[in-house]
Design a protein around this motif. Structure first.
Motif: not given
Length: 119
Positions: A44-53, A110-119, A58-62, A68-70
Motif C-alpha cells: 500500500e505504501k509503495l502504491k501510494s508513493m508510485l501514484l504520488n510520483k 458511501f460506494l463513491c467514497k470507498i472507490r475514492k479511497r482505493v486510489l 504529470d505535465p497537467n499537475k501545474k 487537488q489533482f486526484i
C-alpha cells in the motif's frame, strides 16, 4: 514467497537449545498472517508513493496539490451505477423493506467514497 525455516539454534541456555523449526511449530498460520499484513502494508505504501510520483511528474499537475489533482482528474470520473447499488444491497442482505430512495442515495455516496479511497 515463504521464508525458509532453518534448523539453526535460536535459543541456547545451558543444556537447553531450541531450533527455529521448533520455535515456529504450531504457530505457522499466525506467522503467515502477520507476514501477510506486513507485505500488504508495504505494498500500500509503495502504491501510494508510485501514484504520488506519477502525479508529481504529470505535465497537467501545474500548481495543484496531489489531492487537488486526484479530485480534478481522477475522482470526478468515479461513477456508481444503480446496478452497483443493487449489488451492494444484495451482497449485504439488506432487507427490501429498509431500502428506499434516501438509503440508495446514502449508499451511492458511501460506494463513491470507498472507490475514492482505493486510489
Amino acid at each position: 514467497y515463504k521464508k525458509p525455516v532453518g534448523d539453526g539454534v535460536v535459543l541456547k541456555s545451558g543444556d537447553i537449545s531450541v531450533t527455529e523449526k521448533e520455535m515456529v511449530s504450531g504457530i505457522e498460520m499466525e506467522i503467515f498472517e502477520q507476514e501477510e499484513k506486513l507485505f500488504n502494508l508495504k505494498m500500500e505504501k509503495l502504491k501510494s508513493m508510485l501514484l504520488n510520483k506519477l502525479i508529481e511528474s504529470d505535465p497537467n499537475k501545474k500548481n495543484l496539490s496531489v489531492e487537488q489533482f486526484i479530485e480534478k482528474n481522477i475522482s470526478n470520473n468515479i461513477k456508481v451505477s444503480k446496478a452497483d447499488i443493487e449489488k451492494f444491497i444484495k451482497e449485504k442482505n439488506i432487507p427490501a423493506e429498509h431500502v428506499n430512495d434516501t438509503i440508495k442515495k446514502e449508499l451511492k455516496l458511501f460506494l463513491c467514497k470507498i472507490r475514492k479511497r482505493v486510489l
